[in-house]
Write a protein that holds these residues in place. Structure first.
Motif: not given
Length: 120
Positions: A48, A50, A70-72, A75
């Motif tokens: 990943k 940042r 939630y970032s997954r 993505n």
């Protein structure tokens, strides 16, 4: 309270504006020359990077409400959008021909590989 049709129209107007902006500002200018697209069609854990971006507050709340990681999910939404572009199911803008563009790039890469093999 506004109707579903109102929100559908608002969403369509916003998408149209986004597509115009993509055509004007992004498509020809932002992708690096050596970029060939995503590295994999499959969802796999990759290294990943940042980044710091500003998202609409309501979208962040929505993704956070769905639970941890939630970032997954953000993505994944980006990957789904990109795959839909590659498959030709959607267009970045009304004159975009993603499949043709990627097909031409694939042909260039194939010809380059053949030239390298002949030169060996």
């Amino acid at each position: 309270m506004p109707s579903k049709r109102y929100y559908d129209n608002e969403m369509q107007l916003e998408l149209d504006e986004l597509q115009q902006n993509l055509r004007r500002d992004w498509l020809d200018k932002s992708l690096p020359d050596d970029w060939d697209g995503i590295l994999s069609w499959e969802r796999i854990d990759k290294p990943k990077t940042r980044v710091t971006i500003r998202l609409d507050e309501d979208m962040v709340k929505w993704f956070r409400k769905l639970g941890p990681n939630y970032s997954r999910r953000i993505n994944s939404v980006l990957r789904i959008y990109w795959l839909a572009l590659l498959a030709g199911h959607i267009q970045a803008h009304d004159k975009d021909n993603t499949i043709l563009r990627i097909g031409l790039r694939a042909r260039e890469l194939q010809q380059d590989l053949q030239r390298r093999r002949v030169g060996e």
